[in-house]
Scaffold this active site. Sequence first.
Site, PDB file in Angstrom:
ATOM      1  N   HIS A   1       0.920  -1.290   0.069  1.00 34.23           N
ATOM      2  CA  HIS A   1       0.358   0.382   0.271  1.00 34.23           C
ATOM      3  C   HIS A   1       1.165   1.160  -0.304  1.00 34.23           C
ATOM      4  O   HIS A   1       1.457   2.146   0.714  1.00 34.23           O
ATOM      5  CB  HIS A   1      -0.721   0.131   1.165  1.00 34.23           C
ATOM      6  CG  HIS A   1      -1.836  -1.101   1.103  1.00 34.23           C
ATOM      7  ND1 HIS A   1      -2.372  -1.454   2.409  1.00 34.23           N
ATOM      8  CD2 HIS A   1      -2.805  -1.200   0.380  1.00 34.23           C
ATOM      9  CE1 HIS A   1      -3.463  -2.252   2.291  1.00 34.23           C
ATOM     10  NE2 HIS A   1      -3.674  -2.196   0.902  1.00 34.23           N
TER      11      HIS A   1
ATOM     12  N   TYR B   1       3.373   0.335   5.417  1.00 39.92           N
ATOM     13  CA  TYR B   1       4.718  -0.667   6.004  1.00 39.92           C
ATOM     14  C   TYR B   1       3.217  -1.821   5.879  1.00 39.92           C
ATOM     15  O   TYR B   1       3.240  -3.270   7.015  1.00 39.92           O
ATOM     16  CB  TYR B   1       4.330  -0.609   7.794  1.00 39.92           C
ATOM     17  CG  TYR B   1       4.633   0.668   7.890  1.00 39.92           C
ATOM     18  CD1 TYR B   1       5.667   1.074   7.832  1.00 39.92           C
ATOM     19  CD2 TYR B   1       4.352   1.774   8.980  1.00 39.92           C
ATOM     20  CE1 TYR B   1       6.396   2.792   7.821  1.00 39.92           C
ATOM     21  CE2 TYR B   1       4.160   3.157   8.724  1.00 39.92           C
ATOM     22  CZ  TYR B   1       5.488   3.533   8.491  1.00 39.92           C
ATOM     23  OH  TYR B   1       5.549   5.100   8.540  1.00 39.92           O
ATOM     24  N   HIS B   2       3.130  -1.800   4.760  1.00 39.40           N
ATOM     25  CA  HIS B   2       1.741  -3.592   4.539  1.00 39.40           C
ATOM     26  C   HIS B   2       2.720  -4.548   2.817  1.00 39.40           C
ATOM     27  O   HIS B   2       1.679  -4.592   2.128  1.00 39.40           O
ATOM     28  CB  HIS B   2       0.759  -3.042   3.764  1.00 39.40           C
ATOM     29  CG  HIS B   2      -0.060  -2.494   4.745  1.00 39.40           C
ATOM     30  ND1 HIS B   2      -1.015  -1.159   4.837  1.00 39.40           N
ATOM     31  CD2 HIS B   2       0.500  -2.352   6.521  1.00 39.40           C
ATOM     32  CE1 HIS B   2      -1.908  -0.834   6.379  1.00 39.40           C
ATOM     33  NE2 HIS B   2      -0.825  -1.536   6.764  1.00 39.40           N
ATOM     34  N   PRO B   3       3.421  -4.695   2.821  1.00 38.10           N
ATOM     35  CA  PRO B   3       3.831  -5.397   1.798  1.00 38.10           C
ATOM     36  C   PRO B   3       3.730  -6.862   2.294  1.00 38.10           C
ATOM     37  O   PRO B   3       3.477  -7.658   3.451  1.00 38.10           O
ATOM     38  CB  PRO B   3       5.898  -5.743   2.080  1.00 38.10           C
ATOM     39  CG  PRO B   3       5.652  -5.552   3.522  1.00 38.10           C
ATOM     40  CD  PRO B   3       4.782  -4.396   4.115  1.00 38.10           C
TER      41      PRO B   3
END
Length: 620
Positions: free
Chosen positions: A350, A548-550
């Site tokens: 994101h 922080y959404h890999p």
Amino acid sequence: MDIGSSLVDTCPGNLQGISGYLFISLINSLVQSKCKLGSREAYNEDYSSQIHDGDEFDFIVIGSGSAGSVVANKLSENDKWKVLVLEAGGYPSAVSDIPALLFYLQGTDEDWQYKTEPSKTSCLGFKNEQCSWPRGKVFGGSSVLNGMLYIKGNKRDYDHWAELGNTNWDWENVKQHFKKLENMQEENVSDQYGREGLMKLSRVHADEPFVESLREAFTYLGYRNLQEEDPTNPLGTLEGFQCIDDGIRYNTARAFLGKVKERPNLFTSLHSFVNKILIDPATKTAIGVEVKIGEKILKVKAKKEVILSAGSINSPQILMLSGIGPKEHLENLNIKVFKDAPVGYNLEDHMLNIGTLVTFAPEAFNLKNNQDELYKYFMYQKGDLASVGILNFWNFFNTKNDSQYPNVQNHLVAFPLNDENFLENVLSSFGEKEHILKSRVHAVKGRPSVVISNTLLNPKSKGRITLKSGDPQDKPLINSGYFTDENGEDLQTFLEAIRFVENLLETPPMKKFDPQIVKVDLPDCDQYEYRSDDYWRCSLRHLTSTTYHPTGTCKMGPAGDKTAVVDPELRVHGIKNLRVADASIMPKIVSANTHAPAMMIGHKAGMMIKERWLNEKLEL
């Protein structure tokens, strides 16, 4: 008296011999707070010193984060199974327990401190043209560093996973696993939320005038005010739930492992760095792990399965180091190949644009006294330090007005009038170049401000994780892929989102607070008219980073899917007794923060593994 050092050394009991009841009460509360914050009593004993070469366990879980802690919890419910959890980091710090200090954890020992590879199309406003990608290197993983926001995503996300051939991953199936996780603390909440799980969920209402006006502004533009998450019609504003209990971060190690630490068959080993998974070359079966604990390199065996829950960066790294990955890439690094697989591809994140910093009239926010907030927190675990403020107020909207589902989410971070250091610390955590950072800090003097960050929920751009070398100590290479989609849709959607925010600021509820968008010092963008489409496109390439959404780097898919690494039961294609259970298995990123979905994946994985080895269907 040095209160700071006293708090370190006086944890049992109270302080005596100091005159003044109120002063004694305050000091005792500070002491007890210190004992509560960062307390190892909430966690499992570190078993690392008792592990020896050749030790055997039934299951080995690599990683103790959002998914791994849940997997280990479910497997250790069977007291006949020995379960070992390996975590590269140590115990969480006291600072990590204080919700409002989440941005202060980045760049510490609790963070892997990853950086993306330099790019010519993105991250241009950050040092060395690299975006910071914080990941938790600590017991509890990234649940110790994240924003503690609990949101499940929408029905369309999971139904699409099922449409891709991932049986039993549709919304009707996964929603049961979410409910089993939840321990809802709030009254007047629908029964979509569970109350018997281990993850405590609470809600702290933001009492700022700005929030009420923002809610009215969205209503003015035709959006609903949601009382709780609506997975089938999620457009609107939502004051969400947080993984916080009594003013303290409730990370997954605390919730799912610490709460069952008395189980004699559950072992947790900290500061345990996994080098690779051991594969039997004859049978292509995972038989254990090679792990570095202190100065020793040990081989620990798994009699049943190894479950990799190290996250979307470390899970593909460990698979590739183990000989599971793209054949040509591994052979170039002299790594023996056990399985040619598309590991590391399909990286989705994101993207977060932090370029829209807006100042407001002072009356938009209640003026707070920092000393008062410290007092409220250390006395009662209340106040601003006990929550994440307006970061918990979410806005979901669709820039194209073509769906009941959102394509953008706002994340808001507010900076009070009397705390410019907080603004500098937060923006520094993203790694902004010095001249950009200084221009923003200078521009907000005398007025409170908010970074209105647009988050792209359905990115078209994809990146990739690769190895730098065959040395496990070398950090993997992260190519974010930001703004590399062929048709430029991501950039266009972001541009539409900025125009949406500009319109939002022009609504009567917001105009009364005199919103002013801060012009950032971006010399590369000065060639364009300020706030023109070209200017904003340039700004986006400079000031877009990560939420922080890999996800997606060990993609889930059926046997016929050549882009998949694991099957719908999370078993690695072509390798026996090895599964991946974390956000890396997402075939497509969900339209929400990924912490809750990762926990759900852990719970579903735990149930599937139990059914496999008990040879029976279990009821949820």
